[in-house]
Design an enzyme around this catalytic site. Structure first.
Site, PDB file in Angstrom:
ATOM      1  N   HIS A   1      -3.653  -5.452   0.041  1.00  0.00           N
ATOM      2  CA  HIS A   1      -3.166  -6.113   1.244  1.00  0.00           C
ATOM      3  C   HIS A   1      -3.202  -7.521   1.041  1.00  0.00           C
ATOM      4  CE1 HIS A   1      -3.331  -1.985   3.182  1.00  0.00           C
ATOM      5  NE2 HIS A   1      -4.112  -1.672   2.338  1.00  0.00           N
TER       6      HIS A   1
ATOM      7  N   GLU B   1      -1.946  -9.182   3.535  1.00  0.00           N
ATOM      8  CA  GLU B   1      -2.260  -9.903   4.863  1.00  0.00           C
ATOM      9  C   GLU B   1      -3.772  -9.844   5.432  1.00  0.00           C
ATOM     10  OE1 GLU B   1      -1.450  -6.760   4.176  1.00  0.00           O
ATOM     11  OE2 GLU B   1      -2.066  -5.021   5.383  1.00  0.00           O
TER      12      GLU B   1
ATOM     13  N   CYS C   1       0.642  -1.158   0.144  1.00  0.00           N
ATOM     14  CA  CYS C   1       0.056  -0.059  -0.012  1.00  0.00           C
ATOM     15  C   CYS C   1       0.876   1.441  -0.101  1.00  0.00           C
ATOM     16  CB  CYS C   1      -0.960   0.121   1.204  1.00  0.00           C
ATOM     17  SG  CYS C   1      -2.383   0.991   1.022  1.00  0.00           S
TER      18      CYS C   1
END
Lengths: 250, 216
Positions: free
Chosen positions: B187, B189, B80
């Site tokens: 993202h 994650e 990001c």
């Protein structure tokens, strides 16, 4: 293209997942929220919403533990809310591993609170949760876990929330919640058509068709609680159904 | 050791949790000298570009990253904001200099069609346009989770650095790679299995990188 989202909601009272019917919470579903999330993780849910509906803050620590536990296990965005009345409280939830927070009662009492949260954390982090009860001939926003009526109309309030920096609207029909008859489609359509930010529909979905009907109103995401607890492989089946119905889901 | 640079922006714990889950625990580092011991460096981050670069610089991370990534060749993964830092400049609320490792500018998403909302938030398909170690063994059109309002417009002379795009009313730069420097706008994650798989690929390429340098 962006996918429509499917969001299971875990309603927690004093740290345990409960079943909710029109905002009355009785049956305990799983003792540990982590048990439920294990299912969700395997079956491609897009996000998880965790709401603390406890009547008091006595057991708040258990809610914190639930957020922290879930964030370690579920690698999807996690939204946490209930009892968020200050920027510090929002920060605490985010630090524990939440990606977004919901604000509700405090935002109605003090609308500037939305802007305060958006300024500190960014709009993408701030979900304004709106609980709606149908009065004799109109929708009215309720606060304080549905116990307190306000004179606000959900459409006007959603628009104001957007203006003040909300990133999303989590829209609940109290009348439909837990009744298994589908969403309040007219309500969803009215609000989704009135704002530019995503709307998440909640309350009443208990069949896969309800999810499809909900998405047809223009909302970006459909959320449900009870159905996902009582159906095996539920989120996976829901997705298959939606895909067959021609809806672009992950 | 994989280092996650903690420069006070956003929730880095979820990135740490994800590395933990794939069996490659990473360490959150708050001091630039800790990067010396790192085999690979991850820079996550959510927030405003200007604040982010200011924090990185104030804590001495800009020089440390130049040294460890550019001079020593350690693998870098920017997530990001950590990807956007790779550009020369960002036009988010003013004009701010980036690391300048990839020619390009960070600009606001401006889809013509109002149906495409900004922030671009949610799950979107990637179009993989170039092989990248990060995408090894992923499905053909993997779906990742995005939350952002700005993206890197890579300069034409460096268009080859773009490894993936996605569609949100216009092409959005979803991933870049230049040598051992990786950037992803989405993202991993928060992207469930495909996200964890991508992080594994990063760890794997960091291992290969180490092996090569020890042979030298």
């Amino acid at each position: 293209m962006l996918k429509k989202r499917l969001i299971p909601v875990l309603i927690l009272r004093d740290g345990v997942v409960v079943r909710s019917v029109s905002f009355t919470h009785t049956n305990i579903i799983h003792w540990k929220p982590a048990t439920a999330v294990d299912f969700f993780n395997k079956w491609a849910v897009d996000e998880i919403v965790l709401l603390d509906v406890s009547r008091t803050l006595d057991q708040r620590e258990k809610f914190y533990e639930a957020i922290e536990g879930l964030s370690k296990q579920c690698f999807v965005p996690l939204t946490a809310g209930g009892w968020v009345t200050s920027v510090d409280e929002a920060r605490a939830l985010l630090r524990l591993g939440a990606d977004k927070i919901t604000v509700n009662t405090e935002a109605v009492r003090r609308p500037a609170f939305i802007t305060e949260c958006a300024t500190v954390f960014g709009s993408q982090c701030v979900v304004v949760s709106i609980d709606v009860r149908r009065a004799t001939n109109a929708w009215k926003v309720s606060i304080n876990r549905g116990s307190e009526a306000t004179g606000l109309h959900p459409v006007a309030w959603a628009q104001e929330a957007q203006r003040r920096g909300a990133g999303e609207i989590f829209l609940t029909s109290i009348d439909h919640e837990g009744l298994q008859q589908g969403y309040d489609l007219a309500l969803m359509k009215a609000v989704a058509g009135a704002v530019d930010i995503p709307v998440i529909a909640f309350g009443g979905a208990f069949a896969w068709q309800h999810l499809a009907d909900g998405l047809a109103t223009g909302v970006e995401a459909v959320a449900a609680a009870n159905v996902f607890h009582y159906t095996e492989h539920s989120t996976k089946k829901a997705k298959e159904f939606l895909r067959t119905a021609g809806i672009d889901v992950r | 050791m994989i280092a996650i640079v903690d420069y006070g922006m956003g929730n880095l714990k979820s990135v740490a949790n994800a590395f933990e889950a794939i069996g490659s625990p990473a360490r959150l580092v708050t001091r630039p000298e800790e990067l010396r011991e790192a085999a690979a460096i991850v820079v996550p981050g959510v927030g405003a570009f200007g604040d982010g670069m200011r924090n990185l610089r104030a804590r001495g991370f800009v020089e440390a990253l130049e040294e460890e990534v550019r001079r020593k060749g350690k693998p870098y993964l920017g997530i990001c904001l950590g990807m956007q830092f790779l550009a020369d400049v960002s036009f988010e609320h003013g004009e701010h200099a980036g690391l300048g490792w990839i020619r390009g500018a960070v600009k606001r998403l401006e889809p013509d069609d109002r149906r495409f909302k900004v922030p671009h938030m949610g799950w979107n398909d990637l179009r993989l346009i170039r092989d990248s170690a990060l995408f090894a063994d992923l499905p053909g059109e993997p779906v990742f989770y995005f939350v952002h309002s700005y993206h890197v417009e890579v300069a034409p002379e460096e268009a080859g650095a773009v490894t993936a795009t996605c569609w949100h009313g216009a092409d959005v730069t979803a991933a870049v790679q230049k040598e051992q420097i990786f950037g992803v706008q989405f993202h991993p994650e928060k992207s469930q299995q495909v996200g964890l798989h991508l992080l594994k690929n990063f760890v794997q390429s960091a291992r290969l990188c180490m092996r090569t340098s020890s042979v030298e």
